[in-house]
Design a protein around this motif. Structure first.
Motif, short mmCIF file in Angstrom:
data_model
loop_
_atom_site.label_atom_id
_atom_site.label_comp_id
_atom_site.label_asym_id
_atom_site.label_seq_id
_atom_site.Cartn_x
_atom_site.Cartn_y
_atom_site.Cartn_z
N SER A 47 135.67 124.72 -62.70
CA SER A 47 135.38 126.08 -62.24
C SER A 47 134.80 126.99 -63.31
O SER A 47 134.50 128.16 -63.02
N ALA A 48 134.60 126.49 -64.54
CA ALA A 48 134.07 127.34 -65.60
C ALA A 48 132.66 127.83 -65.26
O ALA A 48 131.79 127.04 -64.88
N TYR A 49 132.45 129.12 -65.36
CA TYR A 49 131.15 129.79 -65.16
C TYR A 49 130.67 129.79 -63.71
O TYR A 49 129.57 130.26 -63.43
N THR A 50 131.44 129.28 -62.78
CA THR A 50 130.96 129.26 -61.39
C THR A 50 130.89 130.67 -60.80
O THR A 50 130.05 130.94 -59.94
N SER A 51 131.74 131.57 -61.25
CA SER A 51 131.70 132.95 -60.74
C SER A 51 130.67 133.80 -61.49
O SER A 51 130.08 134.71 -60.92
N GLY A 52 130.45 133.49 -62.75
CA GLY A 52 129.55 134.31 -63.55
C GLY A 52 128.10 133.91 -63.45
O GLY A 52 127.20 134.77 -63.53
N ALA A 53 127.82 132.62 -63.26
CA ALA A 53 126.43 132.16 -63.23
C ALA A 53 125.75 132.57 -61.93
O ALA A 53 126.36 132.59 -60.86
N CYS A 54 124.48 132.89 -62.03
CA CYS A 54 123.70 133.26 -60.85
C CYS A 54 123.22 131.98 -60.16
O CYS A 54 122.64 131.10 -60.80
N SER A 55 123.47 131.87 -58.87
CA SER A 55 123.06 130.68 -58.13
C SER A 55 121.56 130.64 -57.89
O SER A 55 121.02 129.61 -57.48
N ASN A 56 120.87 131.74 -58.18
CA ASN A 56 119.42 131.79 -57.97
C ASN A 56 118.64 131.41 -59.23
O ASN A 56 117.74 130.56 -59.18
N CYS A 57 119.02 132.01 -60.39
CA CYS A 57 118.27 131.76 -61.62
C CYS A 57 119.09 131.07 -62.70
O CYS A 57 118.52 130.59 -63.69
N GLY A 58 120.41 131.04 -62.57
CA GLY A 58 121.26 130.38 -63.55
C GLY A 58 121.75 131.26 -64.67
O GLY A 58 122.54 130.81 -65.50
N ALA A 59 121.32 132.52 -64.73
CA ALA A 59 121.78 133.41 -65.79
C ALA A 59 123.25 133.77 -65.58
O ALA A 59 123.72 133.85 -64.44
N VAL A 60 123.97 133.99 -66.68
CA VAL A 60 125.40 134.33 -66.61
C VAL A 60 125.54 135.84 -66.58
O VAL A 60 125.05 136.55 -67.47
N VAL A 61 126.20 136.34 -65.55
CA VAL A 61 126.44 137.77 -65.39
C VAL A 61 127.94 137.99 -65.51
O VAL A 61 128.72 137.53 -64.66
N LYS A 62 128.36 138.67 -66.55
CA LYS A 62 129.78 138.91 -66.76
C LYS A 62 130.32 139.90 -65.74
O LYS A 62 129.70 140.91 -65.46
N LYS A 63 131.52 139.56 -65.21
CA LYS A 63 132.14 140.41 -64.18
C LYS A 63 133.63 140.51 -64.46
O LYS A 63 134.24 139.58 -64.98
#
Length: 403
Positions: free
Chosen positions: A315-331
């Motif tokens: 589950s690492a980075y599955t919530s932060g990564a963008c499913s469209n471009c792959g960039a990590v967005v911190k939340k």
């Protein structure tokens, strides 16, 4: 193998005999644990010999069927072997040192010590504990199976009565037509799960719903005098409420998992460590109430039964990564919407489900699941694709008659 369970109906004296058999099984197990503590390095054969000595020394142990005593020895050795295995693997934290059992609730027979009636509606226990003939109440039909397919019989005591479980050695697979669909699941507390199609399954929150009743029953227990019969009755009523909640949670996970598996050829989900997540004291109650482990257990069980592929994704980075471009967005946990710099805006859990599915599709055919890393393809973990979780920990599954 799978388990069929029936409600046992008998007289009060028979229930007392079942309790005596359970206490004897607990006694044998604890004696074997003590023997191992005093003689480090002994193996299962030495424990079997110690069991023989116990049967010669104590008449109440000799009254229990010999195979039931052997099953108690195997339970003791299982805890010992698990402790050694955890030490070899250098698992962080406690290694599960074998403990004495203080509240055993079951006794297990092998292929002797019991006999089914010709119509398979009654079972008679033939050892010297005096259990005798019990009626089997349930919708399962044991006539579909041969007697040699029944490998073990277990008597279980619960708050609402006594049950008989049969371990059946038979093929439980079902041929299912391919659906051509794949799905990714992101479990949560607000919703039970959100899939990659955007559907959100509501979280029933059975414990939260029954918490008021639990508090009422707990107050009744605290007001009774310790050791009195009224306190025992109050404890039993409290146990019935807990049992109802656990059954509701289990049946819900079972029903939802079956529907998901039957509707998809590949199901991807998070490889969560529930025990670690529950260390958060602010969310522990909600995490345990969600029943994520039960859901995963039944997903993998039905995946094998219906021939579907189940993939556990780290589950690492599955919530932060963008499913469209792959960039990590911190939340933060309070941010429920994913908004990426590329202009992609989506519900947080929906976005995570898409990432989980994408990872699963990229790893099908490999021997393990993979970590989502924005800079690398990932590292494999120990969970095997298509493997049953409960099979890895040595437990068995029970299905409802409606399934």
């Amino acid at each position: 193998m799978f388990v069929l369970e029936f409600k046992a109906q008998g007289k009060t004296t028979q229930y007392a005999a079942i309790d005596e058999a359970i206490k004897t099984a607990q006694f044998v197990r604890n004696k074997c644990i003590r023997f191992w503590m005093d003689n480090r390095g002994v193996g299962q054969k030495e424990l079997y010999r110690h069991n023989t000595a116990l049967r010669a020394e104590f008449p109440f142990v000799n009254a229990l069927n010999s195979h039931a005593c052997q099953a108690s020895v195997e339970r003791a050795y299982s805890s010992i072997a698990r402790f050694y295995e955890n030490c070899r693997k250098a698992i962080p934290g406690k290694k599960g040192y074998p403990q004495f059992n203080k509240n055993c609730r079951s006794v297990e027979y092998k292929t002797s010590g019991w006999k089914l009636s010709p119509n398979r509606k009654q079972i008679t226990f033939t050892d010297k504990k005096g259990i005798g003939k019990l009626k089997l109440k349930g919708t399962w039909d044991l006539n579909f199976y041969q007697l040699d397919q029944i490998k073990r019989v277990r008597l279980v005591r619960r708050a609402d009565g006594y049950y008989v479980q049969f371990l059946i050695s038979a093929d439980n697979k079902v041929e299912a037509e391919p659906t051509g669909k794949t799905i990714g699941l992101d479990v949560g507390l607000k919703e039970f799960y959100t899939d990659s199609n955007g559907h959100a399954e509501p979280n029933p929150k059975f414990y939260r719903t029954g918490e008021k009743r639990l508090k009422f029953r707990q107050r009744r227990v605290s007001r009774k005098k310790k050791g009195s019969s009224n306190r025992k009755k109050a404890i039993n009523r409290l146990g019935r409420v807990h049992l109802k909640i656990s059954r509701q949670r289990e049946e819900h996970a079972k029903r939802v998992a079956r529907c998901v598996i039957q509707s998809n050829d590949l199901v991807a989900y998070e490889d969560l460590r529930i025990k670690n997540l529950a260390k958060n004291h602010c969310l522990a109650k909600s995490i345990n109430d969600a029943g994520w482990y039960q859901f995963r257990k039944w997903l993998e069980y039905f995946g094998v039964k219906f021939g579907r592929i189940t993939v556990a994704v780290n589950s690492a980075y599955t919530s932060g990564a963008c499913s469209n471009c792959g960039a990590v967005v911190k939340k933060s946990l309070s941010m429920r919407t994913h908004a990426c710099g590329c202009g992609f805006v989506l519900d947080r859990d929906w976005n995570a489900a898409l990432n989980i599915l994408k990872l699963a599709l990229s790893t099908v055919g490999h021997t393990g699941t993979w970590v989502l890393n924005p800079n690398a393809s990932g590292d494999p973990t120990s969970t095997l694709i298509g493997a049953i979780l409960s099979g890895q920990v040595g437990s068995m599954n029970e299905e409802s008659p409606s399934l």
